[in-house]
Scaffold this motif. Structure first.
Motif, PDB file in Angstrom:
ATOM      1  N   LYS A 187       0.826  -1.216   0.000  1.00 54.66           N
ATOM      2  CA  LYS A 187       0.000   0.000   0.000  1.00 54.66           C
ATOM      3  C   LYS A 187       0.860   1.266   0.000  1.00 54.66           C
ATOM      4  N   LEU A 188       1.980   1.228   0.712  1.00 53.33           N
ATOM      5  CA  LEU A 188       2.844   2.404   0.809  1.00 53.33           C
ATOM      6  C   LEU A 188       3.966   2.384  -0.218  1.00 53.33           C
ATOM      7  N   ASN A 189       3.994   1.341  -1.039  1.00 54.38           N
ATOM      8  CA  ASN A 189       5.028   1.177  -2.058  1.00 54.38           C
ATOM      9  C   ASN A 189       6.422   1.153  -1.422  1.00 54.38           C
ATOM     10  N   MET A 190       6.551   0.393  -0.338  1.00 59.90           N
ATOM     11  CA  MET A 190       7.823   0.230   0.367  1.00 59.90           C
ATOM     12  C   MET A 190       8.025  -1.240   0.673  1.00 59.90           C
ATOM     13  N   LYS A 191       9.262  -1.666   0.603  1.00 58.39           N
ATOM     14  CA  LYS A 191       9.578  -3.059   0.910  1.00 58.39           C
ATOM     15  C   LYS A 191      10.508  -3.106   2.113  1.00 58.39           C
ATOM     16  N   GLY A 192      10.206  -3.985   3.031  1.00 60.20           N
ATOM     17  CA  GLY A 192      11.105  -4.223   4.146  1.00 60.20           C
ATOM     18  C   GLY A 192      10.684  -3.563   5.441  1.00 60.20           C
TER      19      GLY A 192
END
Length: 114
Positions: free
Chosen positions: A61-66
């Protein structure tokens, strides 16, 4: 392409927060406080697998990985997370009118004191 935390503009934070569920916001708040997956699972009454699923879903949803990037995002925006979380958990009470009639009805003896 993955969005860097530094490139997210303040105006774009609110729509991203609106996409998150209350539980996802609470998850981020716990993540910002450096709780382990086990501690988050215990706090939210989830399994470890569910914690991993939350992390992935929020990241999408936030376009972030990790975990680290999500934790940094949560630490950078605690006010927004608290605001959204509080708004969902404790919506503001209805406003009361401040008329003299209301005050007299609440305290009838004060009307006779003048």
């Amino acid at each position: 392409m993955e969005t860097s935390i530094n490139t997210i503009e303040i105006g774009s934070i609110e729509p991203k927060m609106a996409e998150l569920t209350d539980c996802e916001r609470k998850f981020l708040l716990l993540l910002a406080n450096d709780l382990t997956n086990g501690e988050i699972a215990e706090e939210l009454c989830l399994t470890l697998k569910s914690v991993e699923n939350y992390k992935t879903k929020i990241g999408d949803k936030l376009n972030m990985k990790g975990r680290d990037k999500l934790a940094r995002f949560a630490r950078k925006h605690p006010i927004e997370l608290h605001h959204w979380h509080k708004q969902q958990v404790n919506p503001p009470p209805p406003r009361k009118s401040n008329t003299n009639n209301d005050n007299q009805a609440a305290n009838p003896d004060s009307a006779n004191d003048t």
